[in-house]
Enzyme design. Structure first.
Site, short mmCIF file in Angstrom:
data_model
loop_
_atom_site.label_atom_id
_atom_site.label_comp_id
_atom_site.label_asym_id
_atom_site.label_seq_id
_atom_site.Cartn_x
_atom_site.Cartn_y
_atom_site.Cartn_z
N TYR A 97 12.83 31.53 5.40
CA TYR A 97 11.62 32.28 5.73
C TYR A 97 11.56 32.59 7.22
O TYR A 97 11.94 31.76 8.06
CB TYR A 97 10.37 31.48 5.35
CG TYR A 97 10.15 31.39 3.86
CD1 TYR A 97 10.07 32.54 3.07
CD2 TYR A 97 9.99 30.15 3.25
CE1 TYR A 97 9.85 32.45 1.70
CE2 TYR A 97 9.77 30.05 1.88
CZ TYR A 97 9.70 31.20 1.11
OH TYR A 97 9.48 31.11 -0.23
N LYS A 113 0.85 -1.20 0.00
CA LYS A 113 0.00 0.00 0.00
C LYS A 113 0.88 1.25 0.00
O LYS A 113 2.08 1.17 0.28
CB LYS A 113 -0.90 -0.02 1.24
CG LYS A 113 -0.14 -0.02 2.57
CD LYS A 113 -1.05 -0.39 3.75
CE LYS A 113 -0.28 -0.40 5.05
NZ LYS A 113 -1.04 -1.05 6.14
C1 LIG Z 1 -0.22 -2.00 6.86
C2 LIG Z 1 -0.74 -3.31 7.30
C3 LIG Z 1 0.12 -4.43 7.46
C4 LIG Z 1 1.63 -4.34 7.34
O1 LIG Z 1 2.19 -3.93 8.56
P1 LIG Z 1 3.79 -3.85 8.76
O2 LIG Z 1 3.95 -3.46 10.19
O3 LIG Z 1 4.27 -2.78 7.83
O4 LIG Z 1 4.35 -5.16 8.42
C5 LIG Z 1 -0.45 -5.66 7.73
N1 LIG Z 1 -1.79 -5.78 7.88
C6 LIG Z 1 -2.64 -4.74 7.78
C7 LIG Z 1 -4.09 -4.96 7.99
C8 LIG Z 1 -2.14 -3.47 7.51
O5 LIG Z 1 -2.99 -2.43 7.43
#
Ligand SMILES: *Cc1c(COP(=O)(O)O)cnc(C)c1O
Length: 367
Positions: free
Chosen positions: A264, A38
């Site tokens: 800035y 993701k």
């Molecule tokens: C993002 C996510 C993961 C991955 O988690 P990590 O700590 O990056 O391994 C796994 N399961 C779900 C449901 C997630 O939202």
């Protein structure tokens, strides 16, 4: 040394494969791996990462939203893709692109089921999410009989997997809570298996759950941050390799006198003669303003150059008074996990946020 790209994120696929193999080495043979890609593969580059992992035989991918899954399908990815947070308008896209939704509420279930029925679709693969303590998405154990009755009233749906998500698998102080979640999840999958005749995939652990709790592996683990080189603990991170390295360049050097300021709102005022370097990346590239005024730093010729004043939209200025360097020199924002973790700690965040913040303006160079 001159570098040709300006600012860029280098994505090292060899390191990715090393990390994938390391995670596999922690599993019993039949346990499969789902790669969480993701948010542009945690800011890296989801298509390049997905293609490599597909070649390596990964079992599953997960994305947060359907648009991310569509990008992968359009790039030719064939591996099953679980969409972790589909919305009620996503039925059509899931069908068209063979994306498998996480069904986490009765409302979503009813909408998917009725639309599939209208379209005459059968045995559409879904993943059921149970809430075992995160209180974010998912059904409760007490929903199971109603849920199963609803699913079994027609043959539109096939339960491909049943999963939950750990709250604090990286936190040893919350071990009792995690063990409670594992026990609760075990009961949930037991209850569901009693209701249906076919097998389904059971998965619970994210990266730190995978590394810290072998009893949470079940049939598949969902690993995100570990693939990119982070294990939530030095013991693990030391065995993983860094995948994303953010590089930039010095575009201009100034020497300013005592009483002059930088950036800035005169965010830095010199008390003595100071040599500054301007770097072409700012908050629009994912360097938050919290890095300003010395909290963040840039690696230049083996030394740390702290940020001077405020982060601009497109630039930062750093202190190179004691660093021998010139215009055109390459600089490292980070090229290892330690630096990311150190800056994250300085600015009060975590590696996940620093990596996913790197904006799409920064070119990704996959090597
Ligand atoms: C993002 C996510 C993961 C991955 O988690 P990590 O700590 O990056 O391994 C796994 N399961 C779900 C449901 C997630 O939202």
């Amino acid at each position: 040394m001159d570098q040709p790209y300006g600012t860029y994120l280098s994505v090292n696929l060899k390191a990715l494969v090393h990390n994938y193999n390391f995670i596999k080495s922690q599993l019993q043979k039949p346990t499969q791996v789902l790669a969480v890609i993701k948010a542009f593969a945690y800011g890296h580059e989801s298509v390049g990462i997905a293609k490599k992992l597909e070649q390596e035989g990964i079992a599953y991918f997960a994305v947060a939203y359907v648009a991310e899954g569509i990008t992968l399908r359009k790039a030719g990815i064939k591996t099953p893709i679980l969409v972790l947070h589909p919305q009620i308008i996503d039925v059509e896209a899931c069908l068209q692109y063979q994306l498998e939704p996480n069904i986490y509420s009765f409302k979503l279930l009813e909408i998917f089921q009725s639309q599939l029925k209208t379209k005459g679709k059968k045995l559409f693969k879904i993943h059921l999410k149970f809430n075992t303590g995160l209180n974010r998405l998912g059904f409760k154990r007490t929903d199971i009989s109603h849920l199963m009755a609803q699913i079994k009233q027609d043959d539109t749906l096939k339960i491909q997997s049943v999963f939950s998500h750990l709250v604090a698998s990286e936190d040893h102080d919350l071990k009792a809570f995690t063990l409670g979640q594992i026990a609760q999840y075990t009961e949930i999958v037991g209850d569901i298996q009693k209701e249906i005749t076919y097998p389904f995939i059971r998965h619970l652990a994210n990266t730190s759950g995978t590394l810290n709790y072998p009893e949470a592996h079940f049939d598949m683990v969902r690993t995100g941050i570990g693939l990119y080189g982070y294990g939530n603990e030095d013991k693990w991170t030391n065995q993983l390799q860094n995948v994303g390295s953010l590089y930039s360049v010095i575009t201009q050097i100034h020497t300013i006198q005592a009483g002059e300021s930088v950036g800035y709102n005169r965010g830095f005022i010199a008390e003595k003669t100071v040599r500054t370097a301007t770097i072409p990346l700012g908050h629009a590239d994912g360097i938050p303003r919290t890095w300003g005024k010395g909290k963040g730093f840039i690696g230049i010729n083996g030394k740390k150059a702290p940020l001077l004043g405020n982060v601009c939209m497109d630039m930062i200025m750093v202190d190179v008074t004691d660093i021998s360097c010139e215009e055109g020199d390459a600089v490292q924002v980070f090229d290892n996990q330690k630096t990311v973790e150190e800056i994250a700690e300085n600015v009060g965040t975590i590696s996940y946020e620093l990596l996913t913040a790197i904006s799409q303006r920064v070119p990704r160079i996959v090597i």
